[in-house]
Design a protein around this motif. Structure first.
Motif, PDB file in Angstrom:
ATOM      1  N   TYR A 129      -7.851   4.657   0.060  1.00 30.32           N
ATOM      2  CA  TYR A 129      -6.597   5.018   0.729  1.00 30.32           C
ATOM      3  C   TYR A 129      -6.259   6.497   0.442  1.00 30.32           C
ATOM      4  CZ  TYR A 129      -2.995   4.558  -2.792  1.00 30.32           C
ATOM      5  OH  TYR A 129      -2.359   4.602  -3.994  1.00 30.32           O
ATOM      6  N   TRP A 156      -2.941   9.635   1.370  1.00 30.73           N
ATOM      7  CA  TRP A 156      -2.235  10.039   1.901  1.00 30.73           C
ATOM      8  C   TRP A 156      -2.153  11.429   2.502  1.00 30.73           C
ATOM      9  CZ3 TRP A 156       2.083   7.188   3.809  1.00 30.73           C
ATOM     10  CH2 TRP A 156       2.199   5.826   3.061  1.00 30.73           C
ATOM     11  N   LEU A 180      -0.919   7.425   6.179  1.00 25.15           N
ATOM     12  CA  LEU A 180      -1.697   6.950   5.392  1.00 25.15           C
ATOM     13  C   LEU A 180      -3.028   6.445   6.124  1.00 25.15           C
ATOM     14  CD1 LEU A 180      -1.980   5.215   2.919  1.00 25.15           C
ATOM     15  CD2 LEU A 180      -0.819   3.366   4.015  1.00 25.15           C
ATOM     16  N   ILE A 183      -6.539   4.476   5.632  1.00 23.40           N
ATOM     17  CA  ILE A 183      -7.205   3.588   4.965  1.00 23.40           C
ATOM     18  C   ILE A 183      -8.762   3.368   5.368  1.00 23.40           C
ATOM     19  CG2 ILE A 183      -7.201   1.006   4.631  1.00 23.40           C
ATOM     20  CD1 ILE A 183      -4.122   1.068   4.839  1.00 23.40           C
ATOM     21  N   GLU A 210       5.019   1.768  -6.973  1.00 25.75           N
ATOM     22  CA  GLU A 210       3.686   0.934  -6.334  1.00 25.75           C
ATOM     23  C   GLU A 210       4.446  -0.329  -5.426  1.00 25.75           C
ATOM     24  OE1 GLU A 210       0.335   0.045  -8.892  1.00 25.75           O
ATOM     25  OE2 GLU A 210       1.128  -1.659  -8.825  1.00 25.75           O
ATOM     26  N   ILE A 251      -0.534   0.548  -3.336  1.00 24.66           N
ATOM     27  CA  ILE A 251      -0.342   1.697  -2.760  1.00 24.66           C
ATOM     28  C   ILE A 251       0.866   2.370  -3.335  1.00 24.66           C
ATOM     29  CG2 ILE A 251       0.262   2.900  -0.605  1.00 24.66           C
ATOM     30  CD1 ILE A 251      -2.331   1.042  -0.411  1.00 24.66           C
TER      31      ILE A 251
END
Length: 126
Positions: free
Chosen positions: A47, A49, A60, A62, A91, A116
């Motif tokens: 992933y 951002w 986001l 992924i 997290e 994440i």
């Protein structure tokens, strides 16, 4: 883990909220338009951002099992409000459902992405 995204659209969460599971912080999102089957077995994921300045939104991105990828749009006035919660500064695990949060049960399939971390963009200011 990060990667270089190649998406041309992002999906807007219908609903969302924070919860805890076994001491871990979890962000629940309802995304009925998600193009991925929530029964998909996750072998690996990456992933990253992005910050979309014109929309004042975090995206986001992924990549799932090195094949499928999708984006989730967190605009400041809508789903981005979830990212202002204190839980978003550490997290967390992301759990994505196609059903609304009111409709989910213990048997509802979902995708789960652990560990994440949102690295906030200084240009965003939020």
């Amino acid at each position: 883990m990060t990667y270089s995204p190649n998406i041309d659209e992002a999906h807007i969460p219908y609903d969302g909220g924070w919860t805890e599971d076994k001491g871990l912080t979890v962000l629940l999102l309802s995304i009925p338009t998600l193009p991925i089957d929530t029964n998909t077995k996750i072998v690996s994921f990456s992933y990253t951002w992005l910050f979309e300045k014109e929309m004042n939104a975090y995206v986001l991105c992924i990549q799932l099992n090195k094949d499928d990828e999708f984006g989730i749009l967190f605009s400041q006035g809508e789903a981005g409000q979830l990212l202002l919660d204190a839980d978003a500064y550490g997290e967390f695990t992301l759990a994505i459902f196609k059903e609304t949060l009111e409709e989910i049960t213990d048997n509802t399939p979902y995708l789960s992405f652990p560990k994440i971390i949102l690295n906030r963009n200084i240009q965003a200011g939020w």
